[in-house]
Motif scaffolding. Structure first.
Motif, PDB file in Angstrom:
ATOM      1  N   SER A 178     -26.537  -6.090   8.550  1.00  0.00           N
ATOM      2  CA  SER A 178     -27.643  -5.480   7.196  1.00  0.00           C
ATOM      3  C   SER A 178     -27.118  -4.689   6.829  1.00  0.00           C
ATOM      4  N   ASP A 179     -26.197  -3.798   7.568  1.00  0.00           N
ATOM      5  CA  ASP A 179     -25.073  -2.704   6.825  1.00  0.00           C
ATOM      6  C   ASP A 179     -24.495  -3.181   5.066  1.00  0.00           C
ATOM      7  N   LEU A 226     -27.729  -2.686   3.515  1.00  0.00           N
ATOM      8  CA  LEU A 226     -27.961  -1.574   2.982  1.00  0.00           C
ATOM      9  C   LEU A 226     -27.304  -0.203   1.538  1.00  0.00           C
ATOM     10  N   PHE A 283     -29.725   6.817  10.905  1.00  0.00           N
ATOM     11  CA  PHE A 283     -29.166   5.821  10.655  1.00  0.00           C
ATOM     12  C   PHE A 283     -27.990   6.304  10.036  1.00  0.00           C
ATOM     13  N   TYR A 342     -26.605   5.325   6.442  1.00  0.00           N
ATOM     14  CA  TYR A 342     -27.712   5.451   4.897  1.00  0.00           C
ATOM     15  C   TYR A 342     -26.919   7.110   4.094  1.00  0.00           C
ATOM     16  N   ALA A 382     -35.291   4.737   8.735  1.00  0.00           N
ATOM     17  CA  ALA A 382     -34.988   3.199  10.439  1.00  0.00           C
ATOM     18  C   ALA A 382     -36.030   3.814  11.244  1.00  0.00           C
ATOM     19  N   ASN A 400     -32.700   4.161  14.795  1.00  0.00           N
ATOM     20  CA  ASN A 400     -31.351   4.320  16.217  1.00  0.00           C
ATOM     21  C   ASN A 400     -30.370   5.817  14.972  1.00  0.00           C
ATOM     22  N   ALA A 416     -34.279  -2.813  12.154  1.00  0.00           N
ATOM     23  CA  ALA A 416     -33.121  -3.536  12.511  1.00  0.00           C
ATOM     24  C   ALA A 416     -33.084  -4.322  14.202  1.00  0.00           C
ATOM     25  N   TYR A 417     -34.491  -3.396  14.514  1.00  0.00           N
ATOM     26  CA  TYR A 417     -34.906  -2.659  16.804  1.00  0.00           C
ATOM     27  C   TYR A 417     -36.008  -3.726  16.308  1.00  0.00           C
ATOM     28  N   THR A 425     -31.765  -7.540  11.397  1.00  0.00           N
ATOM     29  CA  THR A 425     -30.822  -7.974  11.499  1.00  0.00           C
ATOM     30  C   THR A 425     -31.222  -9.297  12.570  1.00  0.00           C
ATOM     31  N   SER A 474     -28.119  -9.291  14.210  1.00  0.00           N
ATOM     32  CA  SER A 474     -26.941  -8.062  15.738  1.00  0.00           C
ATOM     33  C   SER A 474     -27.596  -7.853  17.296  1.00  0.00           C
ATOM     34  N   LYS A 475     -28.687  -7.437  16.895  1.00  0.00           N
ATOM     35  CA  LYS A 475     -29.605  -7.107  18.221  1.00  0.00           C
ATOM     36  C   LYS A 475     -30.045  -8.476  18.795  1.00  0.00           C
ATOM     37  N   ARG A 481     -22.424 -11.363  11.689  1.00  0.00           N
ATOM     38  CA  ARG A 481     -22.358 -10.104  11.021  1.00  0.00           C
ATOM     39  C   ARG A 481     -23.417 -11.143  10.076  1.00  0.00           C
ATOM     40  N   LEU A 482     -23.830 -10.620  10.600  1.00  0.00           N
ATOM     41  CA  LEU A 482     -25.732 -11.249   9.455  1.00  0.00           C
ATOM     42  C   LEU A 482     -26.789 -10.846  10.009  1.00  0.00           C
TER      43      LEU A 482
HETATM   44  C1  LIG Z   1     -31.073   1.463  12.576  1.00  0.00           C
HETATM   45  C2  LIG Z   1     -29.807   0.159  12.254  1.00  0.00           C
HETATM   46  N1  LIG Z   1     -29.861  -0.311  11.006  1.00  0.00           N
HETATM   47  C3  LIG Z   1     -28.805  -1.138  10.833  1.00  0.00           C
HETATM   48  C4  LIG Z   1     -28.149  -1.564  11.743  1.00  0.00           C
HETATM   49  C5  LIG Z   1     -26.626  -2.114  11.705  1.00  0.00           C
HETATM   50  O1  LIG Z   1     -27.103  -3.780  12.246  1.00  0.00           O
HETATM   51  P1  LIG Z   1     -25.963  -4.587  11.544  1.00  0.00           P
HETATM   52  O2  LIG Z   1     -25.481  -5.700  12.605  1.00  0.00           O
HETATM   53  O3  LIG Z   1     -26.731  -5.998  11.065  1.00  0.00           O
HETATM   54  O4  LIG Z   1     -25.630  -4.247  10.291  1.00  0.00           O
HETATM   55  C6  LIG Z   1     -28.234  -0.764  13.153  1.00  0.00           C
HETATM   56  C7  LIG Z   1     -27.114  -0.788  13.854  1.00  0.00           C
HETATM   57  O5  LIG Z   1     -26.938  -0.370  14.783  1.00  0.00           O
HETATM   58  C8  LIG Z   1     -28.509  -0.215  12.898  1.00  0.00           C
HETATM   59  O6  LIG Z   1     -29.053   0.390  14.377  1.00  0.00           O
END
Ligand SMILES: Cc1ncc(COP(=O)(O)O)c(C=O)c1O
Length: 367
Positions: free
Chosen positions: A90-91, A94, A115, A118, A158, A162, A191-192, A219, A221-222, A230-231
């Motif tokens: 998701s980076d 963003l 986060f 941003y 977010a 996070n 993301a969570y 994401t 990733s979690k 990276r997805l």
């Molecule tokens: C709030 C938030 N957004 C986005 C991300 C990024 O996730 P990704 O691994 O999909 O780039 C994270 C990763 O820690 C996160 O905590």
């Protein structure tokens, strides 16, 4: 600085580079990495098998529109795949949002402990990050609305956040949206979301579906355990999807990520196991760490924010050094304006118990 060499655009050199959570401790072969909010359960075995199968086709470009994955996400969440974009985490998304909607002189709002990507994405686009204060480590809708100016183009939220783990109930998110001018893009970064079990929480699907200025980022990733690949994905109004599709890399998501993502999202049993593991250990850790006398911010995600005393020998920095020596790697969160706290990802049973025991020892308490 010399003017006779290429210069990055204003803002780029103001960025404090993102420093990921530590993943090693000096002189130690195996550590318990609890610093990046990864899942202790790993990915679905079906995702690993799908990933491996891609090895037979490495000469082929990926499907640039990640159709199979968008369709799988659409099926899982009841969404129109035409309004989904996949990204390299998701980076990536963003940054694409910032690229498409921000330029010099614009402002993008995020909250005090929001986060870190941003402000990085905002500065990278030449725009100015504007910080809205939080209340009790939680985003505050009125404070965000008070920061909106004629220059505001994007609001990043977010939810859950996070590194705090706190959230804004859906009614409040709707109130935020109502208070924003229609040309301001509200980015709901969920993301969570898969970990959340609260009746008053919504990731944002309904708001995206019914408005022209809201996007939701997600994401793999979690909870899906695919951080290495990276997805991520976003769901947005058709006009935002159109704009971002014009600037994203034509093959921004690789074939292994697409294949693993399709398999991961289909393995609902694995997701449910991960959710249950998190629910059990999030509650346990919060309770046990509080029993030691440390403040823990109430979290609904897969990590907890632990606050330490100011006393010499008892600070977050001291605790970090103490835990690292015992192979327990948590996350310092100074860059998030939390100089005396550590963020701990919910780990395996073994890791969670080791951290509580080590914290007790650090504080000189008996367990
Ligand atoms: C709030 C938030 N957004 C986005 C991300 C990024 O996730 P990704 O691994 O999909 O780039 C994270 C990763 O820690 C996160 O905590």
């Amino acid at each position: 600085m010399s003017a006779d060499r290429p210069q990055p655009r204003p803002g780029v050199l103001d960025i404090d580079p993102y420093v990921p959570g530590k993943s090693a401790a000096p002189g130690v072969a195996r550590v318990f990495k609890l610093s990046s909010n990864e899942t202790p359960l790993g990915p679905s075995p079906k995702a690993v098998a799908a990933y491996r199968a891609v090895a037979d086709h490495l000469q082929d470009y990926p499907d640039g529109s990640a159709t199979a994955l968008r369709e799988a996400i659409g099926r899982a969440f009841g969404l129109d795949p035409g309004r989904i974009i996949c990204g390299a985490g998701s980076d990536d998304l963003l940054n694409l949002i910032a690229d498409a909607y921000l330029r010099d002189g614009d402002e993008a709002i995020h909250t005090t402990h929001g986060f870190l990507v941003y402000p990085i994405a905002t500065l990278g686009s030449g725009a100015k990050p504007v910080v809205a204060p939080e209340k009790h480590y939680t985003a505050d809708v009125d404070a965000i609305l008070a920061k909106v100016s004629a220059r505001t183009k994007v609001v990043f939220l977010a939810n859950p956040n996070n590194p705090t783990g706190t959230y804004v109930p859906f009614d409040e998110v709707k109130r935020l949206h109502k208070g924003l001018p229609p040309h301001v893009l509200l980015v709901l970064d969920a993301a969570y979301a898969e970990y959340v079990r609260r009746n008053d929480y919504e990731a944002g699907i309904e708001l995206v579906a019914t408005s022209e200025n809201v996007v939701m980022c997600r994401t793999f990733s979690k909870i899906y355990g695919l951080a290495a690949l990276r997805l991520g994905w976003l769901y947005g109004p058709a006009h935002v999807v159109d704009a971002i599709n014009r600037i994203r890399g034509p093959f921004n998501v690789n074939s292994a990520a697409i294949a693993a993502g399709v398999a991961a999202i289909g393995d609902t049993a694995h997701i449910e196991t991960a959710r249950q593991h998190n629910e059990t250990w999030l509650a346990w850790l919060t309770r046990e760490i509080r029993k030691l006398g440390l403040e823990v911010t109430p979290s609904i995600a897969n990590f907890v924010l632990i606050h330490f005393p100011e006393a010499k020998g008892r600070t977050a920095e001291d605790a970090d050094a103490f835990l690292t020596k015992r192979r327990l790697i948590l996350r310092r969160v100074k860059a998030y304006r939390l100089p005396n706290a550590l963020r701990m990802s919910i780990g395996s049973e073994e890791a969670n118990k080791l951290v509580v025991a080590a914290l007790a020892e650090f504080l000189g308490k008996k367990t």
